[in-house]
Design a protein around this motif. Structure first.
Motif, mmCIF file in Angstrom:
data_model
loop_
_atom_site.group_PDB
_atom_site.id
_atom_site.type_symbol
_atom_site.label_atom_id
_atom_site.label_comp_id
_atom_site.label_asym_id
_atom_site.label_seq_id
_atom_site.Cartn_x
_atom_site.Cartn_y
_atom_site.Cartn_z
ATOM 1 N N UNK A 1 0.816 -1.426 0.338
ATOM 2 C CA UNK A 1 -0.241 -0.137 0.660
ATOM 3 C C UNK A 1 0.411 1.162 -0.128
ATOM 4 N N UNK A 2 0.261 1.783 -1.117
ATOM 5 C CA UNK A 2 0.831 3.818 -1.044
ATOM 6 C C UNK A 2 3.067 3.345 -1.031
ATOM 7 N N UNK A 3 2.985 2.895 -2.148
ATOM 8 C CA UNK A 3 4.448 2.647 -3.127
ATOM 9 C C UNK A 3 5.433 4.322 -2.588
ATOM 10 N N UNK A 4 6.435 4.247 -2.419
ATOM 11 C CA UNK A 4 6.970 5.576 -2.382
ATOM 12 C C UNK A 4 8.344 5.609 -3.479
ATOM 13 N N UNK A 5 6.443 6.395 -4.294
ATOM 14 C CA UNK A 5 7.252 6.039 -5.697
ATOM 15 C C UNK A 5 8.215 7.749 -6.768
ATOM 16 N N UNK A 6 7.648 8.657 -4.911
ATOM 17 C CA UNK A 6 8.126 10.033 -5.338
ATOM 18 C C UNK A 6 9.744 9.685 -4.806
ATOM 19 N N UNK A 7 10.724 9.746 -5.771
ATOM 20 C CA UNK A 7 11.813 8.840 -5.458
ATOM 21 C C UNK A 7 12.477 8.569 -5.160
ATOM 22 N N UNK A 8 11.565 7.244 -5.593
ATOM 23 C CA UNK A 8 12.158 5.743 -6.258
ATOM 24 C C UNK A 8 12.900 5.880 -7.078
ATOM 25 N N UNK A 9 14.376 5.633 -6.588
ATOM 26 C CA UNK A 9 14.842 5.235 -8.452
ATOM 27 C C UNK A 9 14.918 4.162 -9.457
ATOM 28 N N UNK A 10 13.534 3.482 -9.625
ATOM 29 C CA UNK A 10 12.417 3.577 -10.729
ATOM 30 C C UNK A 10 12.007 3.311 -11.506
ATOM 31 N N UNK A 11 11.457 5.278 -11.323
ATOM 32 C CA UNK A 11 10.372 5.888 -11.115
ATOM 33 C C UNK A 11 10.490 6.474 -12.596
ATOM 34 N N UNK A 12 11.456 6.698 -13.139
ATOM 35 C CA UNK A 12 11.405 6.908 -14.420
ATOM 36 C C UNK A 12 11.406 6.076 -15.583
ATOM 37 N N UNK A 13 11.342 4.273 -15.640
ATOM 38 C CA UNK A 13 11.432 3.790 -16.737
ATOM 39 C C UNK A 13 10.057 2.620 -15.869
ATOM 40 N N UNK A 14 9.493 3.445 -14.837
ATOM 41 C CA UNK A 14 9.200 2.041 -14.237
ATOM 42 C C UNK A 14 7.017 2.289 -14.662
ATOM 43 N N UNK A 15 6.724 1.151 -15.160
ATOM 44 C CA UNK A 15 5.627 1.283 -16.282
ATOM 45 C C UNK A 15 4.437 1.980 -16.038
ATOM 46 N N UNK A 16 4.328 1.127 -14.764
ATOM 47 C CA UNK A 16 2.951 0.937 -13.976
ATOM 48 C C UNK A 16 2.481 2.557 -13.492
ATOM 49 N N UNK A 17 3.936 3.423 -12.843
ATOM 50 C CA UNK A 17 3.929 4.108 -12.499
ATOM 51 C C UNK A 17 3.394 5.421 -13.938
ATOM 52 N N UNK A 18 4.127 5.353 -14.971
ATOM 53 C CA UNK A 18 3.532 5.806 -16.528
ATOM 54 C C UNK A 18 2.598 5.705 -16.801
ATOM 55 N N UNK A 19 2.106 4.518 -16.839
ATOM 56 C CA UNK A 19 0.367 4.846 -17.171
ATOM 57 C C UNK A 19 -0.616 4.520 -16.019
ATOM 58 N N UNK A 20 -0.223 5.234 -15.111
ATOM 59 C CA UNK A 20 -0.937 5.404 -13.601
ATOM 60 C C UNK A 20 -2.192 4.241 -13.263
#
Ligand code: SF4
Length: 368
Positions: A206-225
């Protein structure tokens, strides 16, 4: 999935994160040092269905009592089960002991021995209680092999990072393929541990720490909401309910009547109060004092104990009696003994039962 994704996986960032934030655990070593196979195996069996914080004291206690797998193999099963009490899922402890005996007698007492070769995973799976995950973990973490090791944490991380929308458990094949495609040559023992720690600390359920995650630039779930929707869990069906009744007898010395359950079946080989109904799948059983293992002035407590097993929920009624002299057995198949109450030797369900019963016994005894 495949090469394109594997090329973009931020392996260096993951290792950078692990070097700073990875947990120091008693069974862990950092590359290029490898952990002992005995320690990896023991910790992985304990960690099945149990969290790290709970496992640590048990791991330390086991390795203090039985420093090598040969020591564990030589220990009486009852001692191993008593040391396991409270960790739950007791088939794990029986398999642990069986596997230790097998390594001691058939593998020359060497957990690794000749099993470091390319088929280590297949060899390790011959051990009782060792499935593909545990075999992969030993091969990767203790032998430094490029084995696939996917636990629930890695499933969640990969489902999100690669935006795998297939529901679990069908997604497991896709996740394992993704894992195999990006396995690094470097630091093979650190790799699964880094992924697990990262998923546990950053890519949380729950509530993953996407802000500041070192995978954020290439994480596809983040990119696609899709972060909140992944992994796609299987639809849960409610657990069936079983009803049972336990008989807690206390004698005038303050001893309680216990027996050892048969090795096969639920809570196999564990110390327990006599009970009726635990093995029955019927939820609507009529259970009362007349089913007690011996004649006594049994009192049915108002509140049952509730306990959840993997495949069912249990509502356990409790009958309590104070016994003087030697009770006359009613049920022939109960062979028990009187012992001082030692909750640490009992499995969790029996501890709960004793806690509820003991609360009624606290002075004066007759107050119930
Ligand atoms: S960006 Fe968010 S969802 Fe993606 S890996 Fe990082 S924590 Fe997980």
């Amino acid at each position: 999935m495949g090469n394109q994704k594997s090329q973009t996986f931020p392996t260096a960032a993951l290792f950078g994160w692990y070097d700073k934030h990875g947990r120091d655990l008693p069974w862990r070593r950092r590359w290029p040092y490898l952990a002992s196979a005995y320690h990896v195996w023991l910790s992985e069996i304990m960690l099945q269905q149990t969290v790290v914080a709970t496992v640590i004291p048990y791991f330390l206690d086991f390795t203090r009592r039985w420093p090598t797998i040969n020591d564990l193999a030589s220990a009486p099963l009852d001692d191993v089960l008593a040391a396991w009490a409270g960790l739950g899922y007791y088939a794990r402890a029986r398999n642990l002991h069986k596997a230790a005996v097998m390594v001691a007698t058939e593998w020359g007492g060497q957990f690794s021995g000749d099993h470091r070769h390319a088929n280590a995973v297949a060899d390790l799976r011959a051990l009782p209680g060792v499935g593909p995950y545990t075999a992969g973990a030993i091969a990767a973490i203790a032998f430094g092999q490029q084995a696939v090791v996917v636990d629930g944490n890695i499933e969640r991380l990969f489902s999100r990072y690669f935006a795998i929308t297939t529901p679990l458990p069908a997604a497991k094949t896709e996740i394992a393929a993704a894992y195999a495609a990006i396995l690094p040559v470097d630091r093979p023992s650190d790799w699964p541990q880094a992924l697990m720690d990262f998923a546990n600390a950053v890519c949380t359920p729950k509530q993953p720490l996407c802000d500041g995650c070192c995978f954020a630039e290439s994480c596809q779930a983040l990119a696609r909401g899709l972060v909140d929707q992944l992994p796609v869990k299987p639809v849960k069906t409610p657990k069936p309910v079983r009803r049972a009744i336990a008989f807690v007898a206390v004698n005038d010395q303050g001893d309680i009547f216990l027996h050892r359950r048969p090795n096969q079946g639920l809570l196999g080989g564990m110390l327990a109060f006599p009970e009726i109904g635990l093995a029955s799948k019927q939820a609507d059983q009529n259970l009362d004092q007349t089913m007690a293992p011996f004649a006594a002035d049994w009192v049915l407590l108002d509140e049952p104990v509730l306990h959840v097993f993997t495949h069912f929920a249990l509502e356990m009624k409790i009958c309590l009696a104070s016994i003087e002299g030697t009770p006359q057995p009613i049920a022939d198949d109960i062979k028990g003994h009187w012992a001082k109450p030692r909750p640490a030797d009992l499995p969790s369900l029996m501890r709960k039962i004793w806690k509820a019963a003991a609360a009624m016994l606290l002075p004066p005894h007759a107050s119930r």
